[in-house]
Design a protein around this motif. Structure first.
Motif, mmCIF file in Angstrom:
data_model
loop_
_atom_site.group_PDB
_atom_site.id
_atom_site.type_symbol
_atom_site.label_atom_id
_atom_site.label_comp_id
_atom_site.label_asym_id
_atom_site.label_seq_id
_atom_site.Cartn_x
_atom_site.Cartn_y
_atom_site.Cartn_z
ATOM 1 N N GLU A 275 0.832 -1.214 0.000
ATOM 2 C CA GLU A 275 0.000 0.000 0.000
ATOM 3 C C GLU A 275 0.870 1.268 0.000
ATOM 4 O O GLU A 275 0.601 2.210 -0.751
ATOM 5 C CB GLU A 275 -0.936 0.006 1.214
ATOM 6 N N VAL A 276 1.928 1.287 0.846
ATOM 7 C CA VAL A 276 2.761 2.495 0.885
ATOM 8 C C VAL A 276 3.665 2.589 -0.345
ATOM 9 O O VAL A 276 3.976 3.690 -0.810
ATOM 10 C CB VAL A 276 3.599 2.605 2.186
ATOM 11 N N ILE A 277 4.060 1.444 -0.894
ATOM 12 C CA ILE A 277 4.842 1.455 -2.141
ATOM 13 C C ILE A 277 3.998 2.046 -3.269
ATOM 14 O O ILE A 277 4.482 2.832 -4.085
ATOM 15 C CB ILE A 277 5.334 0.033 -2.487
ATOM 16 N N GLU A 278 2.735 1.690 -3.287
ATOM 17 C CA GLU A 278 1.797 2.250 -4.271
ATOM 18 C C GLU A 278 1.648 3.750 -4.038
ATOM 19 O O GLU A 278 1.626 4.546 -4.991
ATOM 20 C CB GLU A 278 0.441 1.552 -4.137
ATOM 21 N N ARG A 279 1.566 4.136 -2.782
ATOM 22 C CA ARG A 279 1.382 5.553 -2.442
ATOM 23 C C ARG A 279 2.531 6.414 -2.954
ATOM 24 O O ARG A 279 2.325 7.551 -3.383
ATOM 25 C CB ARG A 279 1.258 5.713 -0.919
ATOM 26 N N VAL A 280 3.755 5.880 -2.927
ATOM 27 C CA VAL A 280 4.911 6.671 -3.388
ATOM 28 C C VAL A 280 5.169 6.482 -4.879
ATOM 29 O O VAL A 280 6.188 6.925 -5.403
ATOM 30 C CB VAL A 280 6.187 6.348 -2.568
ATOM 31 N N GLY A 281 4.255 5.801 -5.568
ATOM 32 C CA GLY A 281 4.326 5.702 -7.022
ATOM 33 C C GLY A 281 5.245 4.628 -7.556
ATOM 34 O O GLY A 281 5.688 4.695 -8.710
ATOM 35 N N LYS B 142 7.273 -1.443 -9.309
ATOM 36 C CA LYS B 142 8.689 -1.770 -9.096
ATOM 37 C C LYS B 142 8.936 -2.412 -7.730
ATOM 38 O O LYS B 142 10.054 -2.398 -7.228
ATOM 39 C CB LYS B 142 9.533 -0.497 -9.244
ATOM 40 N N ALA B 143 7.903 -2.997 -7.157
ATOM 41 C CA ALA B 143 7.996 -3.557 -5.802
ATOM 42 C C ALA B 143 9.012 -4.690 -5.690
ATOM 43 O O ALA B 143 9.555 -4.941 -4.610
ATOM 44 C CB ALA B 143 6.622 -4.035 -5.335
ATOM 45 N N ALA C 184 12.857 4.762 0.583
ATOM 46 C CA ALA C 184 13.212 5.160 1.948
ATOM 47 C C ALA C 184 12.025 5.840 2.628
ATOM 48 O O ALA C 184 11.768 5.631 3.821
ATOM 49 C CB ALA C 184 14.428 6.083 1.929
ATOM 50 N N PHE C 185 11.290 6.630 1.875
ATOM 51 C CA PHE C 185 10.094 7.305 2.381
ATOM 52 C C PHE C 185 9.038 6.270 2.762
ATOM 53 O O PHE C 185 8.457 6.329 3.855
ATOM 54 C CB PHE C 185 9.553 8.249 1.297
ATOM 55 N N ALA C 186 8.794 5.308 1.863
ATOM 56 C CA ALA C 186 7.799 4.260 2.127
ATOM 57 C C ALA C 186 8.181 3.452 3.369
ATOM 58 O O ALA C 186 7.325 3.130 4.206
ATOM 59 C CB ALA C 186 7.668 3.346 0.912
ATOM 60 N N ARG C 187 9.456 3.130 3.499
ATOM 61 C CA ARG C 187 9.928 2.370 4.661
ATOM 62 C C ARG C 187 9.693 3.154 5.956
ATOM 63 O O ARG C 187 9.320 2.591 6.984
ATOM 64 C CB ARG C 187 11.420 2.067 4.499
ATOM 65 N N ALA C 188 9.866 4.475 5.895
ATOM 66 C CA ALA C 188 9.696 5.306 7.088
ATOM 67 C C ALA C 188 8.244 5.370 7.561
ATOM 68 O O ALA C 188 7.983 5.504 8.752
ATOM 69 C CB ALA C 188 10.218 6.716 6.814
ATOM 70 N N ILE C 189 7.295 5.277 6.630
ATOM 71 C CA ILE C 189 5.887 5.472 7.006
ATOM 72 C C ILE C 189 5.098 4.171 7.141
ATOM 73 O O ILE C 189 3.939 4.199 7.539
ATOM 74 C CB ILE C 189 5.168 6.412 6.004
#
Length: 226
Positions: free
Chosen positions: A130-136, A140-141, A157-162
């Motif tokens: 879900e957060v990987i999708e959120r960061v576009g 590329k997961a 890194a952003f997705a990992r943080a949230i």
């Protein structure tokens, strides 16, 4: 009279490093507070003490003197294990150098902070995707970090943080290695998160980033001023 409690309170903070026979004061004296839901930029030149401050705020770097209170919890009165639990629950980190594990996929990198949560693998995968999708980066997961651009690595890194939905995000020069367009996108993502109620603290030397913040703190020669 009701006592005002802040989300983060820094009281009499000092941090000194020993270098041979020389003592170097990275933080000379700091007292300030940050309220719940603020977007703070900590501004200052290289060597001013701002990255040291961020590591102290995140429970990673024991101060020489002073207290760091988060939700009235005295961070450095906790044991190392208790501080690790605190970081897992309260804080998401975004590092300038991304700090992605090169042999793990995007999905696996994003799931790293969830290792201690005790959730089932299926739930972890779903939250991470879900957060990987959120960061576009939904397409590329399953790529490795070296198959991504610098901007895409920063998004990982952003997705990992949230991914754990922490109430506080600490970001150390998150746009330092990015072109201006990608830098704007990262700052807008942080701003969007802030509008959802997350407290954002960004260390930066880029004055353009201050435009996204609700307040800036200026660090100079180991001291801090609002």
């Amino acid at each position: 009279m009701t006592q005002v409690t802040h989300l983060i309170e820094i009281q009499g903070l000092k941090k000194t490093y020993q270098s041979g026979d020389t003592r170097v004061a990275a933080i000379k004296q700091m007292d300030f507070f940050i309220d719940d839901g603020e977007f703070i930029t900590i501004m200052g030149q290289s060597g001013s003490g701002k990255s040291t401050l961020l590591s102290v705020l995140g429970g990673l770097n024991h101060p020489t003197q002073g207290r760091v209170l988060v939700d009235s919890l005295d961070l450095y009165s906790l044991s190392g294990e208790q501080r690790a639990d605190f970081r897992s629950e309260y804080i998401g980190f975004i590092f300038q150098s991304f700090q992605l594990i090169p042999y793990l996929t995007v999905l696996e990198n994003v799931k790293l902070p969830m290792a201690v949560t005790g959730q089932k693998k299926k739930v972890k995968n779903q939250m991470a995707l879900e957060v990987i999708e959120r960061v576009g980066l939904g397409a590329k997961a399953f790529r490795l970090p070296d198959q991504l651009s610098g901007g895409e690595q920063e998004r990982v890194a952003f997705a990992r943080a949230i991914v754990n939905k922490p109430p506080i995000i600490l970001a150390d020069e998150p746009t330092g290695n990015l072109d201006s367009q990608t830098a704007r996108e990262i700052m807008m993502m942080l701003q969007s998160l802030n509008k959802e109620g997350v407290t954002i603290i960004v260390v930066t030397h880029n004055s353009d980033n201050a435009a996204y913040a609700t307040r800036s703190l200026n660090v100079r020669d180991g001291e801090c001023a609002a």
